[in-house]
Design a protein around this motif. Structure first.
Motif, PDB file in Angstrom:
ATOM      1  N   THR A 188      37.759 -23.474 -16.255  1.00  0.00           N
ATOM      2  CA  THR A 188      39.015 -23.645 -16.987  1.00  0.00           C
ATOM      3  C   THR A 188      38.860 -24.513 -18.222  1.00  0.00           C
ATOM      4  OG1 THR A 188      40.271 -23.381 -14.952  1.00  0.00           O
ATOM      5  CG2 THR A 188      41.408 -24.416 -16.801  1.00  0.00           C
ATOM      6  N   ALA A 189      38.331 -25.701 -18.058  1.00  0.00           N
ATOM      7  CA  ALA A 189      38.224 -26.645 -19.164  1.00  0.00           C
ATOM      8  C   ALA A 189      36.766 -26.946 -19.494  1.00  0.00           C
ATOM      9  CB  ALA A 189      38.959 -27.938 -18.834  1.00  0.00           C
ATOM     10  N   GLY A 190      35.918 -25.912 -19.369  1.00  0.00           N
ATOM     11  CA  GLY A 190      34.508 -26.106 -19.624  1.00  0.00           C
ATOM     12  C   GLY A 190      33.743 -26.522 -18.392  1.00  0.00           C
ATOM     13  N   THR A 191      34.376 -26.449 -17.234  1.00  0.00           N
ATOM     14  CA  THR A 191      33.725 -26.791 -15.973  1.00  0.00           C
ATOM     15  C   THR A 191      34.314 -25.959 -14.852  1.00  0.00           C
ATOM     16  OG1 THR A 191      33.426 -28.561 -14.340  1.00  0.00           O
ATOM     17  CG2 THR A 191      35.384 -28.687 -15.686  1.00  0.00           C
ATOM     18  N   VAL A 192      33.465 -25.519 -13.938  1.00  0.00           N
ATOM     19  CA  VAL A 192      33.944 -24.911 -12.702  1.00  0.00           C
ATOM     20  C   VAL A 192      34.312 -26.077 -11.792  1.00  0.00           C
ATOM     21  CG1 VAL A 192      33.366 -23.433 -10.742  1.00  0.00           C
ATOM     22  CG2 VAL A 192      32.448 -22.911 -13.016  1.00  0.00           C
ATOM     23  N   LYS A 193      35.575 -26.245 -11.516  1.00  0.00           N
ATOM     24  CA  LYS A 193      36.095 -27.473 -10.905  1.00  0.00           C
ATOM     25  C   LYS A 193      35.321 -27.874  -9.646  1.00  0.00           C
ATOM     26  CE  LYS A 193      40.893 -27.106 -12.542  1.00  0.00           C
ATOM     27  NZ  LYS A 193      40.844 -28.240 -13.464  1.00  0.00           N
ATOM     28  N   GLY A 194      34.814 -29.104  -9.667  1.00  0.00           N
ATOM     29  CA  GLY A 194      34.171 -29.667  -8.492  1.00  0.00           C
ATOM     30  C   GLY A 194      32.698 -29.349  -8.338  1.00  0.00           C
ATOM     31  N   LEU A 195      32.110 -28.565  -9.274  1.00  0.00           N
ATOM     32  CA  LEU A 195      30.713 -28.166  -9.148  1.00  0.00           C
ATOM     33  C   LEU A 195      29.918 -28.545 -10.387  1.00  0.00           C
ATOM     34  CD1 LEU A 195      32.264 -26.093  -7.175  1.00  0.00           C
ATOM     35  CD2 LEU A 195      30.239 -24.667  -7.465  1.00  0.00           C
ATOM     36  N   ASP A 216      24.352 -26.400 -12.183  1.00  0.00           N
ATOM     37  CA  ASP A 216      23.207 -25.896 -11.421  1.00  0.00           C
ATOM     38  C   ASP A 216      23.636 -25.415 -10.041  1.00  0.00           C
ATOM     39  OD1 ASP A 216      23.717 -28.436 -10.433  1.00  0.00           O
ATOM     40  OD2 ASP A 216      21.629 -29.068 -10.399  1.00  0.00           O
ATOM     41  N   GLN A 217      24.697 -25.998  -9.484  1.00  0.00           N
ATOM     42  CA  GLN A 217      25.225 -25.494  -8.214  1.00  0.00           C
ATOM     43  C   GLN A 217      25.841 -24.111  -8.394  1.00  0.00           C
ATOM     44  OE1 GLN A 217      27.835 -28.878  -7.476  1.00  0.00           O
ATOM     45  NE2 GLN A 217      26.564 -29.526  -5.745  1.00  0.00           N
ATOM     46  N   VAL A 218      26.534 -23.911  -9.522  1.00  0.00           N
ATOM     47  CA  VAL A 218      27.125 -22.601  -9.817  1.00  0.00           C
ATOM     48  C   VAL A 218      26.032 -21.547  -9.906  1.00  0.00           C
ATOM     49  CG1 VAL A 218      28.503 -21.283 -11.472  1.00  0.00           C
ATOM     50  CG2 VAL A 218      29.084 -23.667 -11.004  1.00  0.00           C
ATOM     51  N   ARG A 219      24.951 -21.895 -10.608  1.00  0.00           N
ATOM     52  CA  ARG A 219      23.837 -20.963 -10.743  1.00  0.00           C
ATOM     53  C   ARG A 219      23.169 -20.713  -9.397  1.00  0.00           C
ATOM     54  NH1 ARG A 219      22.403 -17.334 -14.476  1.00  0.00           N
ATOM     55  NH2 ARG A 219      22.281 -18.769 -16.235  1.00  0.00           N
ATOM     56  N   GLN A 220      22.923 -21.775  -8.627  1.00  0.00           N
ATOM     57  CA  GLN A 220      22.276 -21.625  -7.325  1.00  0.00           C
ATOM     58  C   GLN A 220      23.128 -20.817  -6.356  1.00  0.00           C
ATOM     59  OE1 GLN A 220      21.450 -25.671  -6.134  1.00  0.00           O
ATOM     60  NE2 GLN A 220      20.094 -26.014  -7.889  1.00  0.00           N
ATOM     61  N   ALA A 221      24.439 -20.871  -6.541  1.00  0.00           N
ATOM     62  CA  ALA A 221      25.328 -20.091  -5.681  1.00  0.00           C
ATOM     63  C   ALA A 221      25.220 -18.595  -5.952  1.00  0.00           C
ATOM     64  CB  ALA A 221      26.777 -20.546  -5.869  1.00  0.00           C
ATOM     65  N   GLY A 222      24.632 -18.223  -7.097  1.00  0.00           N
ATOM     66  CA  GLY A 222      24.412 -16.817  -7.395  1.00  0.00           C
ATOM     67  C   GLY A 222      25.147 -16.281  -8.601  1.00  0.00           C
ATOM     68  N   ALA A 223      25.853 -17.133  -9.350  1.00  0.00           N
ATOM     69  CA  ALA A 223      26.617 -16.662 -10.504  1.00  0.00           C
ATOM     70  C   ALA A 223      25.695 -16.400 -11.691  1.00  0.00           C
ATOM     71  CB  ALA A 223      27.681 -17.678 -10.894  1.00  0.00           C
ATOM     72  N   ASP A 260      37.096 -12.105 -12.038  1.00  0.00           N
ATOM     73  CA  ASP A 260      37.204 -13.561 -12.112  1.00  0.00           C
ATOM     74  C   ASP A 260      38.439 -13.979 -11.330  1.00  0.00           C
ATOM     75  OD1 ASP A 260      39.504 -14.901 -14.069  1.00  0.00           O
ATOM     76  OD2 ASP A 260      39.152 -12.778 -14.485  1.00  0.00           O
ATOM     77  N   CYS A 261      38.409 -15.177 -10.793  1.00  0.00           N
ATOM     78  CA  CYS A 261      39.588 -15.703 -10.117  1.00  0.00           C
ATOM     79  C   CYS A 261      39.392 -17.186  -9.831  1.00  0.00           C
ATOM     80  CB  CYS A 261      39.842 -14.954  -8.812  1.00  0.00           C
ATOM     81  SG  CYS A 261      41.499 -15.257  -8.127  1.00  0.00           S
ATOM     82  N   VAL A 262      40.492 -17.932  -9.814  1.00  0.00           N
ATOM     83  CA  VAL A 262      40.437 -19.362  -9.492  1.00  0.00           C
ATOM     84  C   VAL A 262      40.486 -19.618  -7.988  1.00  0.00           C
ATOM     85  CG1 VAL A 262      41.520 -20.023 -11.676  1.00  0.00           C
ATOM     86  CG2 VAL A 262      42.959 -19.634  -9.649  1.00  0.00           C
ATOM     87  N   ILE A 263      40.659 -18.576  -7.179  1.00  0.00           N
ATOM     88  CA  ILE A 263      40.853 -18.760  -5.742  1.00  0.00           C
ATOM     89  C   ILE A 263      39.764 -19.607  -5.082  1.00  0.00           C
ATOM     90  CG2 ILE A 263      40.703 -17.501  -3.539  1.00  0.00           C
ATOM     91  CD1 ILE A 263      42.677 -15.503  -4.600  1.00  0.00           C
ATOM     92  N   PRO A 264      38.475 -19.376  -5.335  1.00  0.00           N
ATOM     93  CA  PRO A 264      37.474 -20.167  -4.600  1.00  0.00           C
ATOM     94  C   PRO A 264      37.628 -21.672  -4.772  1.00  0.00           C
ATOM     95  CG  PRO A 264      36.439 -18.303  -5.695  1.00  0.00           C
ATOM     96  CD  PRO A 264      37.845 -18.375  -6.202  1.00  0.00           C
ATOM     97  N   THR A 265      37.797 -22.132  -6.009  1.00  0.00           N
ATOM     98  CA  THR A 265      37.892 -23.577  -6.222  1.00  0.00           C
ATOM     99  C   THR A 265      39.290 -24.106  -5.925  1.00  0.00           C
ATOM    100  OG1 THR A 265      38.180 -23.089  -8.585  1.00  0.00           O
ATOM    101  CG2 THR A 265      35.978 -23.730  -7.849  1.00  0.00           C
ATOM    102  N   ARG A 266      40.317 -23.338  -6.229  1.00  0.00           N
ATOM    103  CA  ARG A 266      41.671 -23.789  -5.901  1.00  0.00           C
ATOM    104  C   ARG A 266      41.843 -23.911  -4.393  1.00  0.00           C
ATOM    105  NH1 ARG A 266      46.440 -20.705  -8.786  1.00  0.00           N
ATOM    106  NH2 ARG A 266      45.724 -22.049 -10.486  1.00  0.00           N
ATOM    107  N   SER A 267      41.328 -22.933  -3.659  1.00  0.00           N
ATOM    108  CA  SER A 267      41.379 -23.012  -2.202  1.00  0.00           C
ATOM    109  C   SER A 267      40.606 -24.217  -1.691  1.00  0.00           C
ATOM    110  CB  SER A 267      40.787 -21.734  -1.585  1.00  0.00           C
ATOM    111  OG  SER A 267      41.574 -20.607  -1.864  1.00  0.00           O
ATOM    112  N   GLY A 268      39.450 -24.463  -2.300  1.00  0.00           N
ATOM    113  CA  GLY A 268      38.634 -25.593  -1.873  1.00  0.00           C
ATOM    114  C   GLY A 268      39.341 -26.919  -2.008  1.00  0.00           C
ATOM    115  N   LEU A 282      33.894 -27.803  -0.239  1.00  0.00           N
ATOM    116  CA  LEU A 282      34.598 -26.545   0.015  1.00  0.00           C
ATOM    117  C   LEU A 282      34.555 -25.618  -1.198  1.00  0.00           C
ATOM    118  CD1 LEU A 282      37.739 -27.636   2.073  1.00  0.00           C
ATOM    119  CD2 LEU A 282      35.555 -26.741   2.889  1.00  0.00           C
ATOM    120  N   SER A 283      34.701 -26.175  -2.391  1.00  0.00           N
ATOM    121  CA  SER A 283      34.632 -25.348  -3.602  1.00  0.00           C
ATOM    122  C   SER A 283      33.260 -24.725  -3.748  1.00  0.00           C
ATOM    123  CB  SER A 283      34.975 -26.193  -4.830  1.00  0.00           C
ATOM    124  OG  SER A 283      36.309 -26.653  -4.766  1.00  0.00           O
TER     125      SER A 283
END
Length: 378
Positions: free
Chosen positions: A37-44, A47-54, A271-279, A337-338
């Motif tokens: 959203t603001a230049g960051t995947v909230k809470g990650l 390198d975690q985003v990349r390691q998760a498979g994105a 795309d969706c905010v559900i994963p991080t918003r849910s977390g 959780l995110s």
């Protein structure tokens, strides 16, 4: 305009898997784009985003233009350098956030004048300004045309007027985008849940692409309250009007079952905010649906969040520990959780890619539906 090579490796029914090749890296499809959203995947961390498979993330034009300001991002080297992500970035046009967040908005042929949700300051977002922000200032690899997100439910005449405005804004977006070797622009198909409007919007956008325009096609105006079944029906009568050799992107969707059903209908990107918003609210996504880690039954549960997902967040912390963190409002709980939820969504994409490649996608869908059982949305 650059049209990134899109290689389709396998199909099963309408589902397909392949690779969209960009100068910053390959995007394996079907692809899920975590929302930055603001230049960051909230809470990650990135390198975690990349390691998760994105392979690709999404940046929000509206939020970044207001804070820290698109010109400032440009001075800091563009969004890739500013945010520490060296892979592809897709930016939305800003139109949806103006529709959903602004305190006051006035739609005209020129664009949309709106009031910032942060400080009440007034801004004008035109197709030309949206392209300037996305492509020139943020440096997006994939930019989106400015469109009007049609209200739902919407009378036919209002939906038609909105769709036609988006087409005109699309032509202006194309003109502003011009010729670029390392960036591309996607069209957005509108028309609410009306088959003839979706057909008209798709065919007009495809005609622009045939003339040298769009590098891909998005389906907008869904996930705005129409429900799962209506979304699927809209995809059924929209996707057939889109080119088979270009990526198809369903914007703002969604829950795992939405992703599975959309892939079955030929969609390639999400795309969706559900994963991080849910977390941030204690929700853990799994194949059998989400569960809320706050529930008392998890207070002494030594099992991991989801042993099937190969991610430290999913395996290295007990449900009891994360339950404690969330109940104590410790930020680490939301971060774990995110991270798990992003990893789950990316793992789902990977499993669908494999199932299509191996000719067992129909069986995968049937099993996925069965695991949800009565939880399948309507």
């Amino acid at each position: 305009m650059a049209k990134f090579p899109f290689d389709i490796h396998a199909t099963e029914g309408k589902a397909r898997t392949g690779v969209l090749r960009t100068p910053r890296g390959d995007i394996r499809t079907p692809a899920f784009m975590p929302v930055g959203t603001a230049g960051t995947v909230k809470g990650l961390y990135m390198d975690q985003v990349r390691q998760a498979g994105a392979d690709i993330i999404l940046g929000n034009t509206y939020h970044l233009m207001l804070r820290p300001g698109a010109e400032r991002v440009k001075r800091m080297g563009g969004l890739h350098k500013f945010g520490g992500w060296d892979g592809p970035i897709l930016t939305d046009s800003g139109g949806f956030q103006v529709w959903s967040l602004s305190k006051l908005r006035k739609m005209t042929e020129e664009g949309v004048e709106f009031q910032s949700h942060l400080d009440g300051s007034k801004h004008m977002l035109s197709p030309e300004r949206s392209i300037e922000i996305q492509a020139d200032l943020l440096g997006a690899d994939i930019s989106m045309q400015l469109d009007e997100c049609t209200e739902f439910p919407s009378p036919y005449d209002a939906a038609a007027k909105s769709m036609e405005l988006s087409l005109r804004w699309g032509q202006r977006s194309l003109a502003a985008f011009g010729e670029r070797e390392s960036q591309t622009l996607f069209a957005i198909v509108q028309g609410s849940t009306f088959p003839d409007l979706r057909k008209m919007s798709a065919e007009a956008s495809v005609a622009e692409a045939t003339a040298g325009g769009y590098g891909g096609f998005a389906i907008g105006g869904l996930a705005v309250g129409e429900g799962h079944d209506a979304m699927c029906e809209t995809l059924d009568f929209t996707v057939p009007h889109l080119p088979v050799d270009r990526p198809r992107y369903l914007m703002g969707v969604g829950k795992p079952i939405d992703l599975v059903e959309a892939v079955a209908r030929g969609v390639d990107m999400f795309d969706c905010v559900i994963p991080t918003r849910s977390g941030r609210h204690g929700q853990v996504w799994t194949d059998s649906g989400p569960y809320n880690i706050k529930r008392a039954e998890f207070a002494e549960d030594a099992a991991p969040l989801d042993a099937a997902i190969h991610c430290p967040a999913s395996n290295d912390y007990s449900r009891a520990y994360v339950h404690h963190l969330i109940r104590s409002q410790e930020m680490l709980g939301s971060m774990i959780l995110s991270w798990h939820n992003i990893a789950y969504f990316e793992d789902l994409m990977n499993r669908m890619r494999a199932a299509i490649s191996e000719g067992r996608f129909d069986a995968f869908v049937a099993t996925f539906r069965a695991n949800l059982g009565e939880k399948t949305p309507t």
